[in-house]
Design an enzyme around this catalytic site. Sequence first.
Site, PDB file in Angstrom:
ATOM      1  N   TYR A  68     -25.978  13.537 -26.248  1.00 22.41           N
ATOM      2  CA  TYR A  68     -25.195  12.301 -26.129  1.00 22.41           C
ATOM      3  C   TYR A  68     -25.130  11.804 -24.684  1.00 22.41           C
ATOM      4  CZ  TYR A  68     -24.233  11.896 -30.973  1.00 22.41           C
ATOM      5  OH  TYR A  68     -24.416  11.695 -32.309  1.00 22.41           O
ATOM      6  N   ARG A  71     -28.253   9.881 -24.329  1.00 21.51           N
ATOM      7  CA  ARG A  71     -28.191   8.575 -25.002  1.00 21.51           C
ATOM      8  C   ARG A  71     -27.225   7.615 -24.303  1.00 21.51           C
ATOM      9  NH1 ARG A  71     -27.105   9.221 -31.027  1.00 21.51           N
ATOM     10  NH2 ARG A  71     -27.133   6.958 -30.903  1.00 21.51           N
ATOM     11  N   HIS A 120     -19.892   2.829 -37.096  1.00 22.39           N
ATOM     12  CA  HIS A 120     -20.323   4.182 -36.739  1.00 22.39           C
ATOM     13  C   HIS A 120     -19.760   4.649 -35.398  1.00 22.39           C
ATOM     14  CE1 HIS A 120     -23.997   4.184 -39.724  1.00 22.39           C
ATOM     15  NE2 HIS A 120     -22.832   4.321 -40.315  1.00 22.39           N
ATOM     16  N   CYS A 132      -4.898  15.252 -30.666  1.00 20.18           N
ATOM     17  CA  CYS A 132      -3.559  15.684 -30.253  1.00 20.18           C
ATOM     18  C   CYS A 132      -2.527  14.564 -30.280  1.00 20.18           C
ATOM     19  CB  CYS A 132      -3.628  16.320 -28.869  1.00 20.18           C
ATOM     20  SG  CYS A 132      -4.135  15.162 -27.576  1.00 20.18           S
ATOM     21  N   CYS A 155      -4.608  17.019 -23.710  1.00 18.06           N
ATOM     22  CA  CYS A 155      -4.252  18.395 -24.098  1.00 18.06           C
ATOM     23  C   CYS A 155      -5.281  19.434 -23.667  1.00 18.06           C
ATOM     24  CB  CYS A 155      -4.035  18.464 -25.613  1.00 18.06           C
ATOM     25  SG  CYS A 155      -5.587  18.392 -26.550  1.00 18.06           S
ATOM     26  N   SER A 194     -32.875  -0.030 -41.528  1.00 18.29           N
ATOM     27  CA  SER A 194     -33.744   0.464 -42.590  1.00 18.29           C
ATOM     28  C   SER A 194     -33.003   0.473 -43.924  1.00 18.29           C
ATOM     29  CB  SER A 194     -34.254   1.866 -42.243  1.00 18.29           C
ATOM     30  OG  SER A 194     -33.149   2.722 -42.009  1.00 18.29           O
ATOM     31  N   ASN A 218     -36.509  -8.422 -39.768  1.00 20.97           N
ATOM     32  CA  ASN A 218     -37.005  -7.062 -39.533  1.00 20.97           C
ATOM     33  C   ASN A 218     -38.538  -7.136 -39.503  1.00 20.97           C
ATOM     34  OD1 ASN A 218     -37.663  -4.252 -39.740  1.00 20.97           O
ATOM     35  ND2 ASN A 218     -35.724  -3.877 -40.790  1.00 20.97           N
TER      36      ASN A 218
HETATM   37  P1  OAD Z   1     -33.208   2.844 -38.388  1.00 24.09           P
HETATM   38  O1  OAD Z   1     -33.890   3.476 -37.228  1.00 24.09           O
HETATM   39  O2  OAD Z   1     -33.131   3.617 -39.653  1.00 24.09           O
HETATM   40  O3  OAD Z   1     -33.911   1.460 -38.742  1.00 24.09           O
HETATM   41  C1  OAD Z   1     -34.224   0.546 -37.728  1.00 24.09           C
HETATM   42  C2  OAD Z   1     -34.810  -0.689 -38.371  1.00 24.09           C
HETATM   43  O4  OAD Z   1     -35.017  -1.645 -37.352  1.00 24.09           O
HETATM   44  C3  OAD Z   1     -36.157  -0.460 -39.067  1.00 24.09           C
HETATM   45  O5  OAD Z   1     -36.109  -1.041 -40.356  1.00 24.09           O
HETATM   46  C4  OAD Z   1     -37.155  -1.196 -38.166  1.00 24.09           C
HETATM   47  O6  OAD Z   1     -38.238  -1.766 -38.895  1.00 24.09           O
HETATM   48  C5  OAD Z   1     -36.276  -2.281 -37.566  1.00 24.09           C
HETATM   49  N1  OAD Z   1     -36.728  -2.815 -36.286  1.00 24.09           N
HETATM   50  C6  OAD Z   1     -37.506  -2.228 -35.335  1.00 24.09           C
HETATM   51  N2  OAD Z   1     -37.662  -3.038 -34.286  1.00 24.09           N
HETATM   52  C7  OAD Z   1     -36.970  -4.172 -34.551  1.00 24.09           C
HETATM   53  C8  OAD Z   1     -36.742  -5.381 -33.849  1.00 24.09           C
HETATM   54  N3  OAD Z   1     -37.246  -5.599 -32.634  1.00 24.09           N
HETATM   55  N4  OAD Z   1     -35.989  -6.345 -34.457  1.00 24.09           N
HETATM   56  C9  OAD Z   1     -35.466  -6.146 -35.681  1.00 24.09           C
HETATM   57  N5  OAD Z   1     -35.643  -5.023 -36.381  1.00 24.09           N
HETATM   58  C10 OAD Z   1     -36.387  -4.039 -35.834  1.00 24.09           C
HETATM   59  O7  OAD Z   1     -31.759   2.377 -37.881  1.00 24.09           O
HETATM   60  P2  OAD Z   1     -30.464   2.052 -38.725  1.00 24.09           P
HETATM   61  O8  OAD Z   1     -30.810   1.426 -40.010  1.00 24.09           O
HETATM   62  O9  OAD Z   1     -29.517   1.367 -37.826  1.00 24.09           O
HETATM   63  O10 OAD Z   1     -26.213   6.679 -37.879  1.00 24.09           O
HETATM   64  O11 OAD Z   1     -29.924   3.521 -39.006  1.00 24.09           O
HETATM   65  C11 OAD Z   1     -28.710   3.689 -39.662  1.00 24.09           C
HETATM   66  C12 OAD Z   1     -27.989   4.878 -39.108  1.00 24.09           C
HETATM   67  O12 OAD Z   1     -28.843   6.033 -39.106  1.00 24.09           O
HETATM   68  C13 OAD Z   1     -27.590   4.749 -37.660  1.00 24.09           C
HETATM   69  O13 OAD Z   1     -26.398   4.010 -37.484  1.00 24.09           O
HETATM   70  C14 OAD Z   1     -27.399   6.172 -37.261  1.00 24.09           C
HETATM   71  C15 OAD Z   1     -28.623   6.776 -37.893  1.00 24.09           C
HETATM   72  O14 OAD Z   1     -28.508   8.130 -38.194  1.00 24.09           O
HETATM   73  C16 OAD Z   1     -25.243   7.249 -37.151  1.00 24.09           C
HETATM   74  O15 OAD Z   1     -25.333   7.391 -35.960  1.00 24.09           O
HETATM   75  C17 OAD Z   1     -24.065   7.651 -37.957  1.00 24.09           C
END
Ligand code: OAD
Length: 254
Positions: A68, A71, A120, A132, A155, A194, A218
Amino acid sequence: MQYRIMEAAAIIGRSQRLVVLTGAGMSKESGVPTFRDEDDGLWTKYDPAELATPEAFQRDPRLVWEWYTYRREIVRQAAPNPGHYALVELEDLLPQVVVITQNVDDLHQRAGSSDVIPLHGAIMRSRCTADCRGGPTAFSSEAPVKDGLPRCPYCGALARPDVVWFGENLPAEALLRAMIVTQEADVMLVVGTSGVVQPVAALPSLAFRAGATLIEVNPNASAITSLAALWLDGPAGEILPQLVAAIRARRGGQ
Ligand code: OAD
């Protein structure tokens, strides 16, 4: 593509209650990696079970904190991209724009979107593992450090990043509001997700069943594409500004 952008502009331009659902692709052009993209997705290189679960944190808090901290550094250096700013501009053009986001980078808020529902958590925030002061006891990332691990400033218990890990519940109030605005939406614009992580992945079908028109931005097909009336297959940082320009052009021409 130009024709599809014009069509999308006509639909969004008439919206009274727009909901925008965003995922990691929204921030890709800001330099924040996605999770599942084949080229540089975080989960194609790292195992979420070792880094983003409560069990992983219990097993090895140092490893999880290293991940983290790495990131956070990326997010600290990132800035909103033209896609984030285009969503802010939409607020001038439409009566209601609510952004529901899975992103933890705060870039929508930093760009100036006024109604953001983060589902998230926030990566720059930490939280007391003992909660706490009641749940959640959150604080800024500048927590005191002892034995190389960040601590709760109140705490002294171990601190953790204030994000939702696999197997954990989403913040209840935020999720409830997200579901309500989704059901009331006339248009849902889905950007850069996604659509595979629940419960957020269920929101587009909730909107669809409640009668909303779905528009997706997307570059790749997603689990949501089949529900979308229009799929604008390009990067958010390019498509969203074009969409806003097309809505403005329609207004100017009327
Ligand atoms: P993903 O990495 O699963 O999906 C990213 C999406 O963005 C894909 O469908 C890509 O095709 C698309 N993409 C890539 N470049 C792009 C661009 N320039 N413009 C628009 N779209 C683009 O990410 P999330 O769907 O956000 O959870 O993932 C969901 C969750 O999975 C996240 O919030 C995280 C992860 O584990 C937690 O942290 C709880």
